[in-house]
Design an enzyme around this catalytic site. Sequence first.
Site, PDB file in Angstrom:
ATOM      1  N   ARG A 155      22.473 -20.841  27.769  1.00 11.09           N
ATOM      2  CA  ARG A 155      22.753 -19.755  27.614  1.00 11.09           C
ATOM      3  C   ARG A 155      23.704 -19.440  26.979  1.00 11.09           C
ATOM      4  O   ARG A 155      23.618 -18.827  26.839  1.00 11.09           O
ATOM      5  CB  ARG A 155      22.883 -20.329  28.786  1.00 11.09           C
ATOM      6  CG  ARG A 155      21.379 -20.656  29.994  1.00 11.09           C
ATOM      7  CD  ARG A 155      22.190 -20.669  31.873  1.00 11.09           C
ATOM      8  NE  ARG A 155      21.130 -20.222  32.495  1.00 11.09           N
ATOM      9  CZ  ARG A 155      20.874 -22.152  32.895  1.00 11.09           C
ATOM     10  NH1 ARG A 155      21.433 -22.974  32.470  1.00 11.09           N
ATOM     11  NH2 ARG A 155      19.740 -22.154  33.164  1.00 11.09           N
ATOM     12  N   ILE A 156      24.817 -20.410  26.797  1.00  9.61           N
ATOM     13  CA  ILE A 156      26.069 -19.530  26.539  1.00  9.61           C
ATOM     14  C   ILE A 156      25.315 -19.109  24.677  1.00  9.61           C
ATOM     15  O   ILE A 156      25.947 -17.666  24.430  1.00  9.61           O
ATOM     16  CB  ILE A 156      27.701 -20.440  25.983  1.00  9.61           C
ATOM     17  CG1 ILE A 156      27.255 -20.711  27.733  1.00  9.61           C
ATOM     18  CG2 ILE A 156      28.976 -19.959  25.892  1.00  9.61           C
ATOM     19  CD1 ILE A 156      28.684 -21.976  27.805  1.00  9.61           C
ATOM     20  N   ASP A 175      19.583 -26.406  17.527  1.00 15.06           N
ATOM     21  CA  ASP A 175      19.653 -27.561  18.719  1.00 15.06           C
ATOM     22  C   ASP A 175      18.332 -28.326  18.065  1.00 15.06           C
ATOM     23  O   ASP A 175      17.686 -28.787  17.724  1.00 15.06           O
ATOM     24  CB  ASP A 175      19.526 -26.593  19.772  1.00 15.06           C
ATOM     25  CG  ASP A 175      20.059 -27.044  20.718  1.00 15.06           C
ATOM     26  OD1 ASP A 175      19.383 -28.250  21.314  1.00 15.06           O
ATOM     27  OD2 ASP A 175      20.270 -26.200  21.957  1.00 15.06           O
ATOM     28  N   PRO A 207      27.018 -29.462  24.627  1.00 11.80           N
ATOM     29  CA  PRO A 207      28.379 -30.306  25.642  1.00 11.80           C
ATOM     30  C   PRO A 207      28.283 -31.671  25.178  1.00 11.80           C
ATOM     31  O   PRO A 207      28.590 -32.074  23.239  1.00 11.80           O
ATOM     32  CB  PRO A 207      26.518 -30.410  26.789  1.00 11.80           C
ATOM     33  CG  PRO A 207      25.219 -30.657  24.796  1.00 11.80           C
ATOM     34  CD  PRO A 207      25.062 -29.648  24.113  1.00 11.80           C
ATOM     35  N   ASN A 212      27.355 -36.353  20.824  1.00 12.59           N
ATOM     36  CA  ASN A 212      28.023 -34.937  19.884  1.00 12.59           C
ATOM     37  C   ASN A 212      29.691 -35.219  19.863  1.00 12.59           C
ATOM     38  O   ASN A 212      30.225 -34.502  19.008  1.00 12.59           O
ATOM     39  CB  ASN A 212      28.217 -34.043  20.800  1.00 12.59           C
ATOM     40  CG  ASN A 212      26.643 -33.558  20.580  1.00 12.59           C
ATOM     41  OD1 ASN A 212      25.679 -34.278  19.949  1.00 12.59           O
ATOM     42  ND2 ASN A 212      26.294 -32.929  21.300  1.00 12.59           N
ATOM     43  N   ALA A 234      33.282 -24.701  23.480  1.00  9.98           N
ATOM     44  CA  ALA A 234      32.876 -26.126  24.044  1.00  9.98           C
ATOM     45  C   ALA A 234      33.354 -26.720  24.557  1.00  9.98           C
ATOM     46  O   ALA A 234      33.578 -26.889  26.094  1.00  9.98           O
ATOM     47  CB  ALA A 234      31.837 -26.139  23.412  1.00  9.98           C
ATOM     48  N   ARG A 235      33.833 -27.634  23.714  1.00 11.68           N
ATOM     49  CA  ARG A 235      34.643 -28.813  24.612  1.00 11.68           C
ATOM     50  C   ARG A 235      35.151 -29.383  23.741  1.00 11.68           C
ATOM     51  O   ARG A 235      34.755 -29.874  22.544  1.00 11.68           O
ATOM     52  CB  ARG A 235      33.386 -30.263  24.850  1.00 11.68           C
ATOM     53  CG  ARG A 235      33.300 -29.746  26.720  1.00 11.68           C
ATOM     54  CD  ARG A 235      33.938 -30.069  27.075  1.00 11.68           C
ATOM     55  NE  ARG A 235      34.167 -29.940  29.429  1.00 11.68           N
ATOM     56  CZ  ARG A 235      34.259 -28.569  29.614  1.00 11.68           C
ATOM     57  NH1 ARG A 235      33.397 -27.715  29.194  1.00 11.68           N
ATOM     58  NH2 ARG A 235      33.624 -28.490  30.827  1.00 11.68           N
ATOM     59  N   ASP A 259      39.079 -22.538  21.664  1.00 11.39           N
ATOM     60  CA  ASP A 259      39.764 -22.208  23.557  1.00 11.39           C
ATOM     61  C   ASP A 259      39.515 -23.720  24.071  1.00 11.39           C
ATOM     62  O   ASP A 259      39.615 -23.746  25.307  1.00 11.39           O
ATOM     63  CB  ASP A 259      38.694 -21.801  23.839  1.00 11.39           C
ATOM     64  CG  ASP A 259      39.219 -20.960  25.365  1.00 11.39           C
ATOM     65  OD1 ASP A 259      39.908 -20.749  25.242  1.00 11.39           O
ATOM     66  OD2 ASP A 259      38.003 -21.129  26.525  1.00 11.39           O
ATOM     67  N   GLU A 264      43.876 -31.096  25.487  1.00  7.62           N
ATOM     68  CA  GLU A 264      43.623 -30.435  26.817  1.00  7.62           C
ATOM     69  C   GLU A 264      44.689 -31.155  28.496  1.00  7.62           C
ATOM     70  O   GLU A 264      45.305 -30.351  28.849  1.00  7.62           O
ATOM     71  CB  GLU A 264      42.938 -29.550  26.408  1.00  7.62           C
ATOM     72  CG  GLU A 264      41.602 -29.794  27.115  1.00  7.62           C
ATOM     73  CD  GLU A 264      40.083 -28.259  27.621  1.00  7.62           C
ATOM     74  OE1 GLU A 264      40.114 -28.038  26.469  1.00  7.62           O
ATOM     75  OE2 GLU A 264      40.290 -28.185  28.517  1.00  7.62           O
ATOM     76  N   HIS A 297      41.836 -22.911  27.486  1.00  3.73           N
ATOM     77  CA  HIS A 297      40.307 -22.937  27.956  1.00  3.73           C
ATOM     78  C   HIS A 297      40.193 -21.499  29.029  1.00  3.73           C
ATOM     79  O   HIS A 297      40.148 -22.133  29.881  1.00  3.73           O
ATOM     80  CB  HIS A 297      40.529 -23.907  28.881  1.00  3.73           C
ATOM     81  CG  HIS A 297      38.687 -24.647  29.078  1.00  3.73           C
ATOM     82  ND1 HIS A 297      38.480 -26.159  28.685  1.00  3.73           N
ATOM     83  CD2 HIS A 297      37.795 -24.098  28.990  1.00  3.73           C
ATOM     84  CE1 HIS A 297      37.811 -26.150  28.987  1.00  3.73           C
ATOM     85  NE2 HIS A 297      37.024 -24.941  29.126  1.00  3.73           N
TER      86      HIS A 297
HETATM   87  C1  COI Z   1      33.207 -25.204  32.301  1.00  2.90           C
HETATM   88  O1  COI Z   1      32.077 -24.461  33.245  1.00  2.90           O
HETATM   89  O2  COI Z   1      32.865 -26.618  32.234  1.00  2.90           O
HETATM   90  C2  COI Z   1      34.404 -25.124  31.759  1.00  2.90           C
HETATM   91  O3  COI Z   1      34.428 -25.411  30.149  1.00  2.90           O
HETATM   92  C3  COI Z   1      34.842 -23.663  32.283  1.00  2.90           C
HETATM   93  C4  COI Z   1      35.917 -24.544  33.238  1.00  2.90           C
HETATM   94  C5  COI Z   1      37.392 -24.895  32.282  1.00  2.90           C
HETATM   95  C6  COI Z   1      36.023 -24.119  34.544  1.00  2.90           C
END
Ligand code: COI
Length: 333
Positions: A155-156, A175, A207, A212, A234-235, A259, A264, A297
């Site tokens: 979606r993102i 993907d 994800p 990944n 993302a992560r 971000d 973190e 984030h």
């Molecule tokens: C998530 O929804 O998994 C995010 O990365 C946002 C979270 C910091 C609330």
Amino acid sequence: MKIIAYGVRDDELPYFKEWEQENPEVEVTIEKRLLDDSTVSEAEGCNGVVAYQQKPYTKSVLDKLGQFGIKALSLRNVGVDNVDSNAVKANEIKVTNVPAYSPQAIAEFTVTELMRLLRRTKKFDQKQAAGDLTWAPDQADELNKMTVGVFATGRIGRAAINIYRGFGAKVIAYDIYHNPELEKEGIYVDTPDELYAQSDVLSIHAPAVKENEHMLNDDAFAKMKDGVWILNPARGTLIDTDALIRALDSGKVAGAALDVYEDEVGIFNKDFGSFDKIPDERLKNLMQRENVLVTPHIAFYTKTAVQNMVKFSMSANKDLIEKGTSDKLVEFK
Ligand code: COI
């Protein structure tokens, strides 16, 4: 019916109040602390748990929920990488997340940061704060002349693609799952390597699954165009931070908007009082660079998103309790 919500921030409280007013039959307990061994006993006697945290949902916590007979756990966010999936299955706990609280929030922020990078706004802001209103040497780059490589078209990723196209960029994507609409448009390349080789900008929306981890490492950077721009909303674990620093030092990477950061947890969304007191030298190294934008984030952090995270997760938890299922059920492999 009783639901306890953990890790509730003050800025979420109005949305919890709204939901409670809409669902007067549910008794809601607000717990500001996170769900861990020291707080899990607060859930005893409840039918469901709603939580948000980056800290792990551990086996011992999930076992305790199982012992309390709690079968409904609803996360207020999308990522489920911090949930012990074996313990969830062993305790027959059903888990929901909020997969689409606002994909646009993250996509808009990602593109905002890209535009800041391309227009060198961090450098101009710094110069202006020092009274320097000159132009040179920071001629910018135009997004409409670039190829953006989108890694993962969930979606993102798809929301980001629409915005990139609005700017006139050429968009390609990788993907393992192909979106049928995008497939028809011929947007997909076959391998990550092809994406790396052809992209001026890499927009990462994957994800944090095991495969990944550190997908952007020395090898991957070596395959990219010289002067590539990296965006990671993302992560943190998707990027090998040391490799990114090497690629920034060599100029292979022109700049990055991060971000998220692999270390973190315990740092982001905390006030340390001054830059010097931030307890992570590697993060500070990145933050000090004029071509790197670090944000704590916050891509998700909009009014729409926070409201949806609260309301959708509470309703999903109620559904799990009442019906044993929800349209937001997470399937753990
Ligand atoms: C998530 O929804 O998994 C995010 O990365 C946002 C979270 C910091 C609330």
